[in-house]
Design a protein around this motif. Sequence first.
Motif, PDB file in Angstrom:
ATOM      1  N   PRO A 288       9.198  93.202 -29.059  1.00 17.91           N
ATOM      2  CA  PRO A 288       8.471  94.088 -29.959  1.00 17.91           C
ATOM      3  C   PRO A 288       9.162  95.455 -30.085  1.00 17.91           C
ATOM      4  O   PRO A 288      10.034  95.795 -29.263  1.00 17.91           O
ATOM      5  CB  PRO A 288       7.125  94.248 -29.256  1.00 17.91           C
ATOM      6  CG  PRO A 288       7.518  94.273 -27.803  1.00 17.91           C
ATOM      7  CD  PRO A 288       8.719  93.345 -27.669  1.00 17.91           C
ATOM      8  N   PRO A 289       8.792  96.246 -31.082  1.00 16.99           N
ATOM      9  CA  PRO A 289       9.260  97.637 -31.133  1.00 16.99           C
ATOM     10  C   PRO A 289       8.491  98.493 -30.131  1.00 16.99           C
ATOM     11  O   PRO A 289       7.419  98.093 -29.645  1.00 16.99           O
ATOM     12  CB  PRO A 289       8.936  98.056 -32.577  1.00 16.99           C
ATOM     13  CG  PRO A 289       7.783  97.200 -32.965  1.00 16.99           C
ATOM     14  CD  PRO A 289       7.972  95.891 -32.238  1.00 16.99           C
ATOM     15  N   ILE A 290       9.041  99.645 -29.814  1.00 14.77           N
ATOM     16  CA  ILE A 290       8.351 100.597 -28.939  1.00 14.77           C
ATOM     17  C   ILE A 290       7.899 101.795 -29.768  1.00 14.77           C
ATOM     18  O   ILE A 290       8.441 102.080 -30.841  1.00 14.77           O
ATOM     19  CB  ILE A 290       9.240 101.053 -27.771  1.00 14.77           C
ATOM     20  CG1 ILE A 290      10.543 101.686 -28.284  1.00 14.77           C
ATOM     21  CG2 ILE A 290       9.533  99.893 -26.841  1.00 14.77           C
ATOM     22  CD1 ILE A 290      11.399 102.290 -27.181  1.00 14.77           C
ATOM     23  N   PHE A 291       6.906 102.479 -29.250  1.00 13.27           N
ATOM     24  CA  PHE A 291       6.230 103.525 -30.011  1.00 13.27           C
ATOM     25  C   PHE A 291       5.709 104.547 -29.012  1.00 13.27           C
ATOM     26  O   PHE A 291       5.215 104.182 -27.942  1.00 13.27           O
ATOM     27  CB  PHE A 291       5.077 102.875 -30.789  1.00 13.27           C
ATOM     28  CG  PHE A 291       4.427 103.755 -31.809  1.00 13.27           C
ATOM     29  CD1 PHE A 291       5.060 104.052 -32.995  1.00 13.27           C
ATOM     30  CD2 PHE A 291       3.153 104.258 -31.591  1.00 13.27           C
ATOM     31  CE1 PHE A 291       4.449 104.846 -33.959  1.00 13.27           C
ATOM     32  CE2 PHE A 291       2.535 105.053 -32.531  1.00 13.27           C
ATOM     33  CZ  PHE A 291       3.177 105.340 -33.718  1.00 13.27           C
ATOM     34  N   PHE A 292       5.833 105.814 -29.331  1.00 11.80           N
ATOM     35  CA  PHE A 292       5.401 106.869 -28.404  1.00 11.80           C
ATOM     36  C   PHE A 292       4.297 107.701 -29.058  1.00 11.80           C
ATOM     37  O   PHE A 292       4.563 108.552 -29.911  1.00 11.80           O
ATOM     38  CB  PHE A 292       6.576 107.774 -28.025  1.00 11.80           C
ATOM     39  CG  PHE A 292       7.631 107.090 -27.214  1.00 11.80           C
ATOM     40  CD1 PHE A 292       7.591 107.111 -25.828  1.00 11.80           C
ATOM     41  CD2 PHE A 292       8.659 106.391 -27.827  1.00 11.80           C
ATOM     42  CE1 PHE A 292       8.562 106.468 -25.072  1.00 11.80           C
ATOM     43  CE2 PHE A 292       9.638 105.749 -27.081  1.00 11.80           C
ATOM     44  CZ  PHE A 292       9.587 105.790 -25.701  1.00 11.80           C
ATOM     45  N   SER A 293       3.051 107.419 -28.651  1.00  4.02           N
ATOM     46  CA  SER A 293       1.941 108.151 -29.262  1.00  4.02           C
ATOM     47  C   SER A 293       0.798 108.374 -28.286  1.00  4.02           C
ATOM     48  O   SER A 293      -0.321 108.630 -28.691  1.00  4.02           O
ATOM     49  CB  SER A 293       1.420 107.383 -30.489  1.00  4.02           C
ATOM     50  OG  SER A 293       0.438 108.118 -31.169  1.00  4.02           O
ATOM     51  N   ARG A 294       1.064 108.313 -26.997  1.00  2.59           N
ATOM     52  CA  ARG A 294      -0.012 108.487 -26.030  1.00  2.59           C
ATOM     53  C   ARG A 294      -0.134 109.946 -25.582  1.00  2.59           C
ATOM     54  O   ARG A 294      -1.231 110.447 -25.382  1.00  2.59           O
ATOM     55  CB  ARG A 294       0.218 107.579 -24.820  1.00  2.59           C
ATOM     56  CG  ARG A 294       0.276 106.096 -25.181  1.00  2.59           C
ATOM     57  CD  ARG A 294       0.333 105.203 -23.961  1.00  2.59           C
ATOM     58  NE  ARG A 294      -0.907 105.214 -23.204  1.00  2.59           N
ATOM     59  CZ  ARG A 294      -1.128 104.466 -22.130  1.00  2.59           C
ATOM     60  NH1 ARG A 294      -0.171 103.662 -21.677  1.00  2.59           N
ATOM     61  NH2 ARG A 294      -2.279 104.514 -21.496  1.00  2.59           N
ATOM     62  N   ASN A 295       1.000 110.601 -25.418  1.00  2.99           N
ATOM     63  CA  ASN A 295       0.962 112.006 -24.989  1.00  2.99           C
ATOM     64  C   ASN A 295       2.031 112.830 -25.700  1.00  2.99           C
ATOM     65  O   ASN A 295       2.522 113.825 -25.157  1.00  2.99           O
ATOM     66  CB  ASN A 295       1.170 112.093 -23.471  1.00  2.99           C
ATOM     67  CG  ASN A 295       2.548 111.593 -23.055  1.00  2.99           C
ATOM     68  OD1 ASN A 295       3.131 110.746 -23.721  1.00  2.99           O
ATOM     69  ND2 ASN A 295       3.071 112.138 -21.972  1.00  2.99           N
ATOM     70  N   SER A 296       2.402 112.420 -26.902  1.00  2.90           N
ATOM     71  CA  SER A 296       3.565 113.025 -27.568  1.00  2.90           C
ATOM     72  C   SER A 296       3.368 114.504 -27.883  1.00  2.90           C
ATOM     73  O   SER A 296       4.356 115.249 -27.962  1.00  2.90           O
ATOM     74  CB  SER A 296       3.889 112.262 -28.860  1.00  2.90           C
ATOM     75  OG  SER A 296       2.781 112.249 -29.728  1.00  2.90           O
ATOM     76  N   PHE A 297       2.137 114.939 -28.067  1.00  2.00           N
ATOM     77  CA  PHE A 297       1.911 116.349 -28.386  1.00  2.00           C
ATOM     78  C   PHE A 297       1.876 117.228 -27.135  1.00  2.00           C
ATOM     79  O   PHE A 297       1.710 118.438 -27.233  1.00  2.00           O
ATOM     80  CB  PHE A 297       0.605 116.517 -29.166  1.00  2.00           C
ATOM     81  CG  PHE A 297       0.655 115.897 -30.534  1.00  2.00           C
ATOM     82  CD1 PHE A 297       1.698 116.179 -31.402  1.00  2.00           C
ATOM     83  CD2 PHE A 297      -0.339 115.032 -30.961  1.00  2.00           C
ATOM     84  CE1 PHE A 297       1.757 115.609 -32.654  1.00  2.00           C
ATOM     85  CE2 PHE A 297      -0.289 114.452 -32.217  1.00  2.00           C
ATOM     86  CZ  PHE A 297       0.767 114.745 -33.068  1.00  2.00           C
TER      87      PHE A 297
END
Length: 602
Positions: A288-297
């Motif tokens: 699968p692709p990876i995605f960073f959106s859990r603590n990016s801010f």
Amino acid sequence: MNYLRPFELVAPTAAIGAILLMPFGPLLFPRAYLLFLFTYFITYLYLSINHFFKFCISARKIKYNIRQWNATQRVTSGDSNTSSVAGSLSGSPLPTPTRTSYTPLSDFDEMEASLKLYEDSHWIHAFIIPNYAEPEPLLRDTIKRLANHRILAFLADQNFVSSTTLITPLHFRRNAQTNYVIILAMEESELGHEAKAQNLKDHFTNHFLHFIITSHPSGIPGEARGKGSNVAYAARTGAQELIHRNVEKRRVVFTVTDSDSAIPELYVTEVEKAISQAEDPYTTLCSPPIFFSRNSFEVPAAVRVTDTTWSIMVMQNLSNSRGLSFPCSTYSLSMVLAERVGYWDVDADSVGEDMHMWLKCFFKTEGAARTVPIFVPINLTNVQTTGYVSNMYARYVQATRHMNGVADVAYTLKSAFLPKQQNNFDSKSLLPLSNKYGNYFSVANLFDKIVVCFHVLEAHLIPCTSGWLMFAAVPVMQFLLFPPHPLLSYVAPTENPILTSEFYATLWNLVKIVTVLLPMPLFGMLAVYENLHRTVDRELLRKSRTESRTWRNILDYVWLPVAAWLFLTLPSTVACVKRLIKHEDKYIVAEKIFHEEPENKF
């Protein structure tokens, strides 16, 4: 090991050569250097444009999968005007049928075709979660997301006879309690690992088919500490334990994942579909692709931009028509395939465990193993520490560890071009390779092997060369051949090919023009990514608009040059040069700060 030395020298030669070429190329062989720069930049531009189109394909397929999934969920679960599936299952009365309760017959036909694969709970999913010094709340959250998976399916006797058929006879055909196994891969060297593992096992009592804890011993001769050796030990131990518990190995699908991976149930659904439809499920790897959106801010913009570009590279890699794409972080394969190739390697040259395992499967099966892309993003956490500088340093340390996967350059070249040794398959393997693979791939698969070598070289040598040449080659050559003051002149005008040859003058101008065009495909991919990120946040992760990226985040890309050099070029150069002096790096994991959400009842 002496016969491996020429292959070992490829990566360090490329890295050191890129640096030395910048000052010495214009001075010692300017004509050849100009031709080299033009060829390198044109090749890089072509690859970047190709990556742009492949990324657009991946982005489109990710959106399509998410929206198809949401449409199926709306049909099976109802909306605000109809009762939910859960309500119907618990005995709540069904509403009076209305026009909004119906679905066109064509939609039913398509849905029946897609769901018929899941009428039998065939596959057992064993999730291997390697970890070392990870926060217990983070591991608990990762496992909890798996425990919450509930996969719906239609009854086998469902009749789709008219456009007025109401979908009601649904039930849970399987879930984590019936088809999921957790293999929690601990490191024996971690203080308190027993208590942490037992706490997690107790917390998820009766939520999985099996919950297996493994403790990887330290100091095993020939092993390098890291994710790969931990996964290898966990897979072997877990496989033995499952067989002991009368689980048929043909049914087991290993999914290797990181401790911070949030795996949606759509991923499991797509994996089952891919394996069930594969010509040979036992030579299939799902990536699968990876995605960073859990603590990016919560991390510096440079870290955020680095992980965004990392996601883009993984996503475009998946759109390979020949199935020759590499997994990153999370991937799935059958226990039979893992056993056939001798499980994961554990030496220092296999530190990039995900790509290395794919390469091992490809070469050990004589090219039969192929990737099936699963266009469902796996949500990860960015490296996060307290303090801006420490966070930047932690990301650099993580990048250095990732780039140590450059060892796969020598492994790939050796496996592709050196005489084959007898494959050391497990004598108890259920599915030995058939003759059709040996006869076919010994001749016709040479092209695929060359393609794999090219992709590996691209993945590891472009980072350690492009940063130096793209940023500095033209300015340095301009300074050396056209100094700002005569006293700084190193090359006589009569020896300057740009001044004495119209061909090289034109070539020099073309090099400067191409240099300006080089980042344009990346800018295009970033624009597409921004739209994709918001789609994934809102439609898959169910985030509000305030929690997702906005167009104001475009300002993050001001940090792109810094991120590219600090977290890509420099770590990859260091990793390449270190291949000249092999030594085992200290086992350091990327620090993550995790704030656990309030506990909800399963």
